[in-house]
Design an enzyme around this catalytic site. Structure first.
Site, PDB file in Angstrom:
ATOM      1  N   ASP A 150      -0.583   7.483  28.931  1.00  0.00           N
ATOM      2  CA  ASP A 150       0.630   7.006  29.613  1.00  0.00           C
ATOM      3  C   ASP A 150       1.053   8.052  30.642  1.00  0.00           C
ATOM      4  O   ASP A 150       0.435   9.098  30.763  1.00  0.00           O
ATOM      5  CB  ASP A 150       1.756   6.740  28.598  1.00  0.00           C
ATOM      6  CG  ASP A 150       2.213   8.027  27.911  1.00  0.00           C
ATOM      7  OD1 ASP A 150       1.349   8.835  27.526  1.00  0.00           O
ATOM      8  OD2 ASP A 150       3.433   8.245  27.763  1.00  0.00           O
ATOM      9  N   HIS A 463      -8.470   5.326  25.895  1.00  0.00           N
ATOM     10  CA  HIS A 463      -7.211   4.655  26.267  1.00  0.00           C
ATOM     11  C   HIS A 463      -6.512   5.570  27.271  1.00  0.00           C
ATOM     12  O   HIS A 463      -5.852   6.535  26.892  1.00  0.00           O
ATOM     13  CB  HIS A 463      -6.336   4.438  25.020  1.00  0.00           C
ATOM     14  CG  HIS A 463      -4.986   3.846  25.336  1.00  0.00           C
ATOM     15  ND1 HIS A 463      -4.777   2.486  25.450  1.00  0.00           N
ATOM     16  CD2 HIS A 463      -3.795   4.428  25.590  1.00  0.00           C
ATOM     17  CE1 HIS A 463      -3.504   2.266  25.748  1.00  0.00           C
ATOM     18  NE2 HIS A 463      -2.886   3.427  25.831  1.00  0.00           N
ATOM     19  N   ASP A 509     -14.380   2.514  19.659  1.00  0.00           N
ATOM     20  CA  ASP A 509     -14.380   2.999  21.042  1.00  0.00           C
ATOM     21  C   ASP A 509     -13.934   1.865  21.956  1.00  0.00           C
ATOM     22  O   ASP A 509     -14.747   1.195  22.571  1.00  0.00           O
ATOM     23  CB  ASP A 509     -15.798   3.492  21.411  1.00  0.00           C
ATOM     24  CG  ASP A 509     -15.843   4.007  22.842  1.00  0.00           C
ATOM     25  OD1 ASP A 509     -14.775   4.296  23.417  1.00  0.00           O
ATOM     26  OD2 ASP A 509     -16.971   4.125  23.381  1.00  0.00           O
ATOM     27  N   GLU A 518      -6.983   7.267  22.314  1.00  0.00           N
ATOM     28  CA  GLU A 518      -6.245   7.748  23.478  1.00  0.00           C
ATOM     29  C   GLU A 518      -6.704   9.170  23.803  1.00  0.00           C
ATOM     30  O   GLU A 518      -7.478   9.778  23.046  1.00  0.00           O
ATOM     31  CB  GLU A 518      -4.729   7.704  23.215  1.00  0.00           C
ATOM     32  CG  GLU A 518      -3.927   7.940  24.486  1.00  0.00           C
ATOM     33  CD  GLU A 518      -2.460   7.491  24.426  1.00  0.00           C
ATOM     34  OE1 GLU A 518      -2.057   6.854  23.431  1.00  0.00           O
ATOM     35  OE2 GLU A 518      -1.739   7.784  25.388  1.00  0.00           O
TER      36      GLU A 518
HETATM   37  O1  9MR Z   1       0.079  12.181  19.209  1.00  0.00           O
HETATM   38  C1  9MR Z   1       1.137  11.408  18.668  1.00  0.00           C
HETATM   39  C2  9MR Z   1       0.842  11.134  17.218  1.00  0.00           C
HETATM   40  O2  9MR Z   1       0.813  12.337  16.475  1.00  0.00           O
HETATM   41  C3  9MR Z   1       1.895  10.176  16.659  1.00  0.00           C
HETATM   42  O3  9MR Z   1       1.524   9.806  15.358  1.00  0.00           O
HETATM   43  C4  9MR Z   1       1.993   8.945  17.551  1.00  0.00           C
HETATM   44  C5  9MR Z   1       3.016   7.939  17.078  1.00  0.00           C
HETATM   45  O4  9MR Z   1       4.298   8.437  17.177  1.00  0.00           O
HETATM   46  O5  9MR Z   1       2.287   9.334  18.870  1.00  0.00           O
HETATM   47  C6  9MR Z   1       1.304  10.148  19.445  1.00  0.00           C
HETATM   48  O6  9MR Z   1       1.698  10.486  20.700  1.00  0.00           O
HETATM   49  C7  9MR Z   1       1.615   9.526  21.728  1.00  0.00           C
HETATM   50  C8  9MR Z   1       2.940   9.574  22.440  1.00  0.00           C
HETATM   51  O7  9MR Z   1       3.922   9.027  21.609  1.00  0.00           O
HETATM   52  C9  9MR Z   1       2.938   8.933  23.795  1.00  0.00           C
HETATM   53  N1  9MR Z   1       1.861   9.409  24.594  1.00  0.00           N
HETATM   54  C10 9MR Z   1       0.571   9.218  23.965  1.00  0.00           C
HETATM   55  C11 9MR Z   1       0.496   9.937  22.654  1.00  0.00           C
HETATM   56  C12 9MR Z   1      -0.890   9.833  22.031  1.00  0.00           C
HETATM   57  O8  9MR Z   1      -1.150   8.626  21.400  1.00  0.00           O
END
Ligand code: 9MR
Ligand code: ZN
Length: 539
Positions: A150, A463, A509, A518
């Site tokens: 994002d 992602h 994947d 991601e």
């Molecule tokens: O890395 C984060 C992970 O530890 C959490 O479990 C998750 C859900 O809250 O969020 C991940 O972080 C994401 C973030 O909220 C937004 N940008 C992408 C991140 C990676 O998925």
């Protein structure tokens, strides 16, 4: 394929294992042009059932092979592994690409072909941001790295990613001599510091008048899959939190030390920001958390405890200034029930240990050093034992496969590297750290290298919005995937992964799988740290 190996390869002097799910007798074949030659015959050790994968595995050890070259393993069940290299420089390109990846996250500028190759895009996110809680307040906060797939920018993840990289540089400077081909290359400053400065300049803008750090800078909702420059939604500054502010103080103090040798004025600015953030922490000694306001669905990065963040800040301020008041705070916080060994965005306590135990000027008192050293070595010993019980050699138990499990793998790799450093390269710690890289690069039950562009069977569909939208077949090289998650949280992951799938195999994947595949700045940065340790020039 059921012979799993590190698809990038192995250092000549290191342990070398492949994991087989069938067969016992194996050969290692050396490939030279069109000719192949069996250079090793062995019998794999029965490692029994592996909990995290559900596999019954045999471990093929071919550590004896030290000759540089290209190889593969085959077994009496007729299977072959992917090809891998053995060589002293085997992880150089890997480290370069994983560091360069951050350049592709630059926000507020265009990515030019000269540096970005085909992965160009025009200038993104240049408009001023509005304070979420008071829409009349408008601020210029351009810059920094997109956090992940994002386009949000968040302070705790930023602080942690920068700290992984700055420590990597500070501890292993000889691993950072290569140019990254970024706009600042050739200015006399190592490129890893040039790249981090891009993030730090943005962080400097993220502080309010009281010294607090805004928790994050994002739109109200994640955009669809569009290129960054097409994202025209309003960005907001979300309220200050104590976690963000403490992480901010810590990373700014650390940065002021690292940049001092290159640019005194910049170092002063960084220290001033750290000092003001520390002032905020003193003014607000209670936890100030962060929750997404109604309607907002961007990353929350919430944490229920800010003591580890405050501990890290105290440690960095102490190492930076040597002042007694920071020692007192450190001593007070060390009495809290904290792990002291973690390097993720929720638990940063390991950075306090890293700061104090690698401080060449020995600013901390003996009790603090003893305490932190004890915690690091106890955890390192535990990890060696956990890795020893894993058929895949990874220091992960089934419950450790959380969202972004590769971060856990890599943070544990960092802890093992720290343990190796403070015990003067204890072989067991070092080899277990390397085993975490082996797992990341293909010695795992899904046969993927979790770094794009590195390994014969590297994952292909991160992602990541630009990767999905740019029309280019190959993803940018050097991105670490979040990796398997035992309870997938995205629709495709939920649909494709059947109930009861062993944690290590909970991976797809697929570009839509934001909970499995991601990319983030703080999953790459610990990989750079661990890799840089193994790339350093040894005396
Ligand atoms: O890395 C984060 C992970 O530890 C959490 O479990 C998750 C859900 O809250 O969020 C991940 O972080 C994401 C973030 O909220 C937004 N940008 C992408 C991140 C990676 O998925
Ligand atoms: Zn942007």
């Amino acid at each position: 394929m059921a012979i799993y190996c590190n698809q990038v390869g192995y250092l000549p002097q290191s342990r070398k294992m492949a994991v087989m799910t069938a067969g016992e007798k194996f050969q290692v074949i050396r490939v030279e042009g069109t000719s192949e030659q069996t250079v090793f015959n062995g019998t794999a050790r029965d490692a029994g059932p592996d909990k995290a994968s559900g596999d019954h595995v045999h471990v093929a050890d071919f550590s004896e092979i030290r000759q540089e070259g290209l190889y593969y393993v085959q077994n009496d069940a007729g299977e072959k592994s992917h090809r891998f290299g053995i060589g002293q420089d085997i992880y150089r390109a890997l480290q370069r690409d994983m560091t360069k990846a951050l350049y592709y996250q630059r926000c507020g500028c265009a990515l030019e072909a000269e540096y970005a190759g085909e992965y160009t895009h025009s200038c993104c996110h240049t408009d001023d941001a509005v304070l979420w809680t008071d829409r009349s307040v408008v601020k210029e906060v351009r810059g920094g790295w997109h956090d992940a797939g994002d386009f949000g920018r968040y302070i705790s993840p930023a602080a942690v990613a920068v700290a992984h990289l700055l420590y990597a540089y500070q501890l292993f400077p000889t691993s950072f001599e290569e140019s990254l081909n970024i706009p600042e290359s050739g200015n006399g400053v190592p490129d890893v510091l040039n790249e981090c400065r891009y993030e730090l300049e943005w962080m400097l803008k993220m502080q309010d008048e009281e010294g607090g750090a805004y928790h994050k800078l994002t739109t109200e909702r994640h955009p669809d899959f569009i290129m960054p420059e097409e994202d025209k939604d309003q960005f907001y500054l979300f309220p200050v939190s104590s976690m963000a502010t403490a992480d901010y103080a810590a990373s700014m103090a650390l940065a002021s030390r690292v940049y001092r040798a290159f640019d005194g004025a910049f170092a002063d600015k960084l220290f001033d920001a750290a000092f003001r953030a520390w002032g905020w922490l003193e003014k607000y000694p209670q936890y100030v958390g962060f929750k997404n306001p109604d309607g907002c669905n961007t990353g929350e990065y919430d944490d229920i405890c800010d003591l580890d963040e405050r501990l890290w800040a105290a440690a960095e301020m102490l190492v930076t200034t040597g002042e007694q008041k920071y020692q007192e705070k450190l001593t007070e916080l060390l009495k809290e029930d904290l792990t002291k060994t973690d390097f993720g965005w929720t638990d940063v306590s390991g950075f306090a240990a890293l700061a104090i135990l690698t401080d060449a000027s020995h600013k901390a008192d003996d009790d603090s050093v003893r305490d932190l050293r004890g915690a690091v070595l106890a955890e390192a010993d535990r990890l060696v034992s956990v890795a020893g019980q894993s058929g895949y050699g990874v220091a992960m138990e089934p419950e450790d496969y959380v969202w972004g499990s590769n971060m856990v793998v890599l943070n544990r790799g960092m802890l093992l590297v720290l343990a190796a450093l403070i015990t003067e390269q204890n072989e067991e710690y070092e080899q277990t750290a390397l085993a975490q890289m082996n797992y990341l690069l293909g010695t795992n039950a899904v046969d993927y290298s979790y770094v794009t562009g590195h390994g014969e069977h590297a994952y292909m569909h991160p992602h990541n919005r630009p990767t999905e939208c740019d029309g280019i077949e190959l993803p940018m090289p050097g991105w670490v995937s979040g990796g398997p998650f035992k309870t997938p949280a995205d629709p495709i992951g939920i649909e494709r992964i059947k109930a009861g799938t062993p944690p290590m195999k909970c991976y797809v994947d697929h570009a839509s799988c934001y909970s499995l595949n991601e990319i983030t700045i703080y999953w790459n940065s610990p990989a750079v740290f661990v890799t840089a340790y193994f790339n350093r020039k040894r005396q």
